[in-house]
Design a protein around this motif. Structure first.
Motif, PDB file in Angstrom:
ATOM      1  N   THR A  41     -11.399  -3.614   9.458  1.00  0.00           N
ATOM      2  CA  THR A  41     -10.507  -3.915  10.575  1.00  0.00           C
ATOM      3  C   THR A  41     -11.255  -4.435  11.798  1.00  0.00           C
ATOM      4  O   THR A  41     -10.633  -4.653  12.844  1.00  0.00           O
ATOM      5  CB  THR A  41      -9.687  -2.665  10.974  1.00  0.00           C
ATOM      6  OG1 THR A  41     -10.588  -1.607  11.328  1.00  0.00           O
ATOM      7  CG2 THR A  41      -8.769  -2.230   9.844  1.00  0.00           C
ATOM      8  N   GLU A  43     -12.812  -6.783  14.479  1.00  0.00           N
ATOM      9  CA  GLU A  43     -12.382  -8.077  15.005  1.00  0.00           C
ATOM     10  C   GLU A  43     -13.341  -9.170  14.541  1.00  0.00           C
ATOM     11  O   GLU A  43     -14.554  -8.979  14.561  1.00  0.00           O
ATOM     12  CB  GLU A  43     -12.367  -8.052  16.534  1.00  0.00           C
ATOM     13  CG  GLU A  43     -11.231  -7.250  17.110  1.00  0.00           C
ATOM     14  CD  GLU A  43      -9.887  -7.893  16.855  1.00  0.00           C
ATOM     15  OE1 GLU A  43      -9.770  -9.129  16.956  1.00  0.00           O
ATOM     16  OE2 GLU A  43      -8.950  -7.144  16.540  1.00  0.00           O
ATOM     17  N   THR A  58      -9.227 -12.468   7.859  1.00  0.00           N
ATOM     18  CA  THR A  58      -8.495 -11.302   8.347  1.00  0.00           C
ATOM     19  C   THR A  58      -7.356 -10.957   7.402  1.00  0.00           C
ATOM     20  O   THR A  58      -7.135  -9.791   7.070  1.00  0.00           O
ATOM     21  CB  THR A  58      -7.955 -11.561   9.768  1.00  0.00           C
ATOM     22  OG1 THR A  58      -9.068 -11.816  10.630  1.00  0.00           O
ATOM     23  CG2 THR A  58      -7.154 -10.391  10.278  1.00  0.00           C
ATOM     24  N   GLU A  59      -6.638 -11.959   6.933  1.00  0.00           N
ATOM     25  CA  GLU A  59      -5.524 -11.736   6.014  1.00  0.00           C
ATOM     26  C   GLU A  59      -6.007 -11.139   4.700  1.00  0.00           C
ATOM     27  O   GLU A  59      -5.380 -10.222   4.151  1.00  0.00           O
ATOM     28  CB  GLU A  59      -4.789 -13.049   5.749  1.00  0.00           C
ATOM     29  CG  GLU A  59      -3.543 -12.879   4.931  1.00  0.00           C
ATOM     30  CD  GLU A  59      -2.780 -14.178   4.786  1.00  0.00           C
ATOM     31  OE1 GLU A  59      -2.194 -14.373   3.723  1.00  0.00           O
ATOM     32  OE2 GLU A  59      -2.785 -14.990   5.730  1.00  0.00           O
ATOM     33  N   ARG A  61      -8.525  -9.235   4.239  1.00  0.00           N
ATOM     34  CA  ARG A  61      -8.967  -7.854   4.453  1.00  0.00           C
ATOM     35  C   ARG A  61      -7.810  -6.896   4.711  1.00  0.00           C
ATOM     36  O   ARG A  61      -7.993  -5.684   4.681  1.00  0.00           O
ATOM     37  CB  ARG A  61      -9.939  -7.789   5.631  1.00  0.00           C
ATOM     38  CG  ARG A  61     -11.254  -8.462   5.351  1.00  0.00           C
ATOM     39  CD  ARG A  61     -12.242  -8.177   6.445  1.00  0.00           C
ATOM     40  NE  ARG A  61     -11.671  -8.323   7.772  1.00  0.00           N
ATOM     41  CZ  ARG A  61     -12.261  -8.921   8.784  1.00  0.00           C
ATOM     42  NH1 ARG A  61     -13.438  -9.445   8.632  1.00  0.00           N
ATOM     43  NH2 ARG A  61     -11.677  -8.994   9.958  1.00  0.00           N
ATOM     44  N   THR A  62      -6.626  -7.384   4.958  1.00  0.00           N
ATOM     45  CA  THR A  62      -5.500  -6.525   5.326  1.00  0.00           C
ATOM     46  C   THR A  62      -5.135  -5.535   4.227  1.00  0.00           C
ATOM     47  O   THR A  62      -4.985  -4.345   4.485  1.00  0.00           O
ATOM     48  CB  THR A  62      -4.280  -7.386   5.703  1.00  0.00           C
ATOM     49  OG1 THR A  62      -4.642  -8.213   6.800  1.00  0.00           O
ATOM     50  CG2 THR A  62      -3.096  -6.535   6.076  1.00  0.00           C
ATOM     51  N   GLU A  63      -4.994  -5.997   3.000  1.00  0.00           N
ATOM     52  CA  GLU A  63      -4.608  -5.105   1.902  1.00  0.00           C
ATOM     53  C   GLU A  63      -5.684  -4.064   1.607  1.00  0.00           C
ATOM     54  O   GLU A  63      -5.361  -2.876   1.486  1.00  0.00           O
ATOM     55  CB  GLU A  63      -4.270  -5.903   0.651  1.00  0.00           C
ATOM     56  CG  GLU A  63      -3.654  -5.033  -0.421  1.00  0.00           C
ATOM     57  CD  GLU A  63      -3.135  -5.848  -1.581  1.00  0.00           C
ATOM     58  OE1 GLU A  63      -3.282  -5.359  -2.701  1.00  0.00           O
ATOM     59  OE2 GLU A  63      -2.586  -6.935  -1.363  1.00  0.00           O
ATOM     60  N   ALA A  65      -7.823  -2.848   3.642  1.00  0.00           N
ATOM     61  CA  ALA A  65      -7.835  -1.925   4.785  1.00  0.00           C
ATOM     62  C   ALA A  65      -6.686  -0.933   4.672  1.00  0.00           C
ATOM     63  O   ALA A  65      -6.867   0.265   4.927  1.00  0.00           O
ATOM     64  CB  ALA A  65      -7.757  -2.699   6.097  1.00  0.00           C
ATOM     65  N   ALA A  66      -5.516  -1.398   4.288  1.00  0.00           N
ATOM     66  CA  ALA A  66      -4.365  -0.506   4.123  1.00  0.00           C
ATOM     67  C   ALA A  66      -4.637   0.504   3.012  1.00  0.00           C
ATOM     68  O   ALA A  66      -4.318   1.689   3.145  1.00  0.00           O
ATOM     69  CB  ALA A  66      -3.108  -1.314   3.825  1.00  0.00           C
ATOM     70  N   ARG A  69      -7.052   3.100   4.273  1.00  0.00           N
ATOM     71  CA  ARG A  69      -6.365   4.036   5.177  1.00  0.00           C
ATOM     72  C   ARG A  69      -5.547   5.060   4.391  1.00  0.00           C
ATOM     73  O   ARG A  69      -5.498   6.232   4.745  1.00  0.00           O
ATOM     74  CB  ARG A  69      -5.439   3.280   6.135  1.00  0.00           C
ATOM     75  CG  ARG A  69      -6.133   2.715   7.329  1.00  0.00           C
ATOM     76  CD  ARG A  69      -5.104   2.238   8.363  1.00  0.00           C
ATOM     77  NE  ARG A  69      -5.625   1.116   9.090  1.00  0.00           N
ATOM     78  CZ  ARG A  69      -5.456  -0.171   8.794  1.00  0.00           C
ATOM     79  NH1 ARG A  69      -4.707  -0.521   7.780  1.00  0.00           N
ATOM     80  NH2 ARG A  69      -5.998  -1.106   9.529  1.00  0.00           N
TER      81      ARG A  69
END
Length: 122
Positions: A41, A43, A58-59, A61-63, A65-66, A69
């Motif tokens: 996450t 920047e 960034t897109e 890495r989104t999945e 990262a979720a 979490r």
């Protein structure tokens, strides 16, 4: 680290040594997942010459990262159950979760039977 002496036992009850090893494993996982979430996450660099490439990274890495979490939340919930003395029992049927499974997935919430029922319902 899994102690083969522990996993080789057929008894499902967790000993104080088992709980200590599982607590250590959960703490290690928490540190790993916290760092993973931080990295995923972070920047993007403001000096990136191609803002579209930065947005694409960034897109992508989104999945992950979720997912990291979610695992972190499971690990933290397992640590709370340990602290409260509720660790190692299935959330649905309240039976003990097999020691061997907990040694592999210490944040497990369900016994094998309930896990199969839940997965079959998906």
């Amino acid at each position: 680290m899994v102690n083969t002496r522990i996993t080789g036992r057929r008894d499902r009850r967790l000993t104080p040594e088992d709980l200590a090893a599982l607590r250590d494993s959960l703490h290690e996982q928490r540190l790993f997942r916290e760092e993973q979430v931080r990295q995923l996450t972070a920047e993007p660099s403001r000096t990136d010459p191609d803002p579209r490439a930065s947005a694409a990274r960034t897109e992508v890495r989104t999945e992950p990262a979720a997912s990291a979490r979610m695992v972190l939340a499971d690990v933290e919930a397992a640590l709370r159950r340990l602290a409260e003395g509720r660790y190692g029992h299935c959330h649905l049927c309240r039976r003990p979760i097999d020691r061997a499974h907990l040694m592999i997935v210490p944040q497990a919430r369900y016994c094998a039977r309930c896990r199969q029922v839940r997965e079959a319902g998906r």
